[in-house]
Design an enzyme around this catalytic site. Sequence first.
Site, PDB file in Angstrom:
ATOM      1  N   SER A   7       0.839  -1.199   0.000  1.00 16.59           N
ATOM      2  CA  SER A   7       0.000   0.000   0.000  1.00 16.59           C
ATOM      3  C   SER A   7       0.872   1.246   0.000  1.00 16.59           C
ATOM      4  CB  SER A   7      -0.909   0.005   1.231  1.00 16.59           C
ATOM      5  OG  SER A   7      -1.449   1.305   1.390  1.00 16.59           O
ATOM      6  N   HIS A  32      -1.106  -1.247  -4.359  1.00 16.93           N
ATOM      7  CA  HIS A  32      -2.411  -0.895  -3.789  1.00 16.93           C
ATOM      8  C   HIS A  32      -2.453   0.621  -3.573  1.00 16.93           C
ATOM      9  CE1 HIS A  32      -6.067  -1.810  -1.449  1.00 16.93           C
ATOM     10  NE2 HIS A  32      -5.664  -0.862  -0.614  1.00 16.93           N
ATOM     11  N   ASP A  34      -4.592   3.747  -2.220  1.00 13.79           N
ATOM     12  CA  ASP A  34      -5.716   4.141  -1.358  1.00 13.79           C
ATOM     13  C   ASP A  34      -6.146   5.574  -1.655  1.00 13.79           C
ATOM     14  OD1 ASP A  34      -6.116   1.853   0.427  1.00 13.79           O
ATOM     15  OD2 ASP A  34      -4.056   2.254   1.065  1.00 13.79           O
ATOM     16  N   MET A  36      -8.624   8.501  -0.670  1.00 14.66           N
ATOM     17  CA  MET A  36      -9.496   8.946   0.438  1.00 14.66           C
ATOM     18  C   MET A  36      -9.908  10.393   0.200  1.00 14.66           C
ATOM     19  SD  MET A  36      -7.207   7.527   3.564  1.00 14.66           S
ATOM     20  CE  MET A  36      -6.649   5.825   3.637  1.00 14.66           C
ATOM     21  N   HIS A  65      -8.156   1.400  -4.466  1.00 12.78           N
ATOM     22  CA  HIS A  65      -9.137   1.200  -3.399  1.00 12.78           C
ATOM     23  C   HIS A  65      -9.750   2.562  -3.060  1.00 12.78           C
ATOM     24  CE1 HIS A  65      -9.713   0.101   1.153  1.00 12.78           C
ATOM     25  NE2 HIS A  65     -10.855   0.234   0.532  1.00 12.78           N
ATOM     26  N   MET A  67     -11.937   4.966  -1.070  1.00 15.12           N
ATOM     27  CA  MET A  67     -12.673   5.235   0.161  1.00 15.12           C
ATOM     28  C   MET A  67     -13.261   6.628   0.014  1.00 15.12           C
ATOM     29  SD  MET A  67      -9.800   3.545   2.563  1.00 15.12           S
ATOM     30  CE  MET A  67      -8.660   3.581   1.204  1.00 15.12           C
ATOM     31  N   MET A 136     -12.023  -5.642   4.593  1.00 16.04           N
ATOM     32  CA  MET A 136     -11.273  -4.725   5.448  1.00 16.04           C
ATOM     33  C   MET A 136     -11.049  -5.373   6.817  1.00 16.04           C
ATOM     34  SD  MET A 136     -10.566  -2.031   3.698  1.00 16.04           S
ATOM     35  CE  MET A 136      -9.763  -1.148   5.042  1.00 16.04           C
ATOM     36  N   ASP A 174      -7.156  -6.398   3.597  1.00 17.58           N
ATOM     37  CA  ASP A 174      -6.487  -5.098   3.719  1.00 17.58           C
ATOM     38  C   ASP A 174      -6.615  -4.527   5.132  1.00 17.58           C
ATOM     39  OD1 ASP A 174      -5.434  -2.572   3.286  1.00 17.58           O
ATOM     40  OD2 ASP A 174      -7.095  -1.860   2.045  1.00 17.58           O
TER      41      ASP A 174
HETATM   42  C1  DX5 Z   1      -6.702   1.661   5.233  1.00 16.41           C
HETATM   43  C2  DX5 Z   1      -6.155   1.358   3.859  1.00 16.41           C
HETATM   44  C3  DX5 Z   1      -5.087   0.331   3.834  1.00 16.41           C
HETATM   45  C4  DX5 Z   1      -3.831   0.731   4.583  1.00 16.41           C
HETATM   46  C5  DX5 Z   1      -3.032  -0.490   4.947  1.00 16.41           C
HETATM   47  O1  DX5 Z   1      -7.755   2.523   5.116  1.00 16.41           O
HETATM   48  O2  DX5 Z   1      -7.197   0.896   3.030  1.00 16.41           O
HETATM   49  O3  DX5 Z   1      -4.774  -0.056   2.530  1.00 16.41           O
HETATM   50  O4  DX5 Z   1      -3.039   1.618   3.827  1.00 16.41           O
HETATM   51  O5  DX5 Z   1      -1.961  -0.107   5.746  1.00 16.41           O
HETATM   52  P1  DX5 Z   1      -1.419  -1.028   6.948  1.00 16.41           P
HETATM   53  O6  DX5 Z   1      -0.882  -2.278   6.322  1.00 16.41           O
HETATM   54  O7  DX5 Z   1      -0.371  -0.179   7.581  1.00 16.41           O
HETATM   55  O8  DX5 Z   1      -2.587  -1.307   7.853  1.00 16.41           O
HETATM   56 ZN    ZN Z   2      -6.630  -0.036   1.084  1.00 11.27          ZN
END
Ligand code: DX5
Ligand code: ZN
Length: 216
Positions: A7, A32, A34, A36, A65, A67, A136, A174
């Site tokens: 990630s 990956h 993320d 947000m 991903h 969010m 999750m 994840d």
């Molecule tokens: C959380 C993200 C994850 C996160 C994982 O909202 O979707 O992908 O970056 O990071 P670690 O492995 O540090 O929990």
């Molecule tokens: Zn993620």
Amino acid sequence: MAELAPSLLAADFYNLEKQLRVLEEEQVKYLHLDIMDGHYVPNISYGPGVVSKLRDRTNFIFDVHLMVEDPAAYIDEFAKVGAEYFTFHIEAAKHSHRVIQSIHEAGMKAGVSLNPGTSLESIKYLLPDIDMILIMTVNPGFGGQKYIESMDQKIIDTRKMIDESGYDILLEVDGGVKLNRLHELKDKGVDLIVSGSDIFNENIRQQIAEYKRILD
Ligand code: DX5
Ligand code: ZN
């Protein structure tokens, strides 16, 4: 065999090029990403502009991903910047089936993500149409959180649901994954394992090698 999807959220953005080169040299296939929006989750990360720059310079499979509050609004933009997987939160979509159709029309693979409190029932009728289920194992929004142990059973149930359906759907996990949990996740039949803070640390190369030794 399971694949690792590091990630990017946990990367050192000052040294991004250097860190991504290590991932490439260690034959990591997935990245990956993320996304947000500060509304669906209480954090802001980066957007399609950053992903586009990464696309120009790397060949990872982009596992995006989202969010965000309105995933449908971002489909075309992420298709344009070369995302392979577009995974949205089932809790965020008003018309989940339509979102999946639009993702496919835009030429991407469609993933649905479930928060820890969301039941598998919610995606039962979507199975013929999806390419990935992302379970999750933390509440979304931040890296470096603690793995929620009660998700173990959910992972087992998801694997069973996919196998019984007969559809070709990847199972991804994840949040909060560390090296010491890999054997267990692999045994449970997880296909894609996201890891952020446990990968991007002092010795990324050694850490990836350890992950690969267990997952291959
Ligand atoms: C959380 C993200 C994850 C996160 C994982 O909202 O979707 O992908 O970056 O990071 P670690 O492995 O540090 O929990
Ligand atoms: Zn993620």
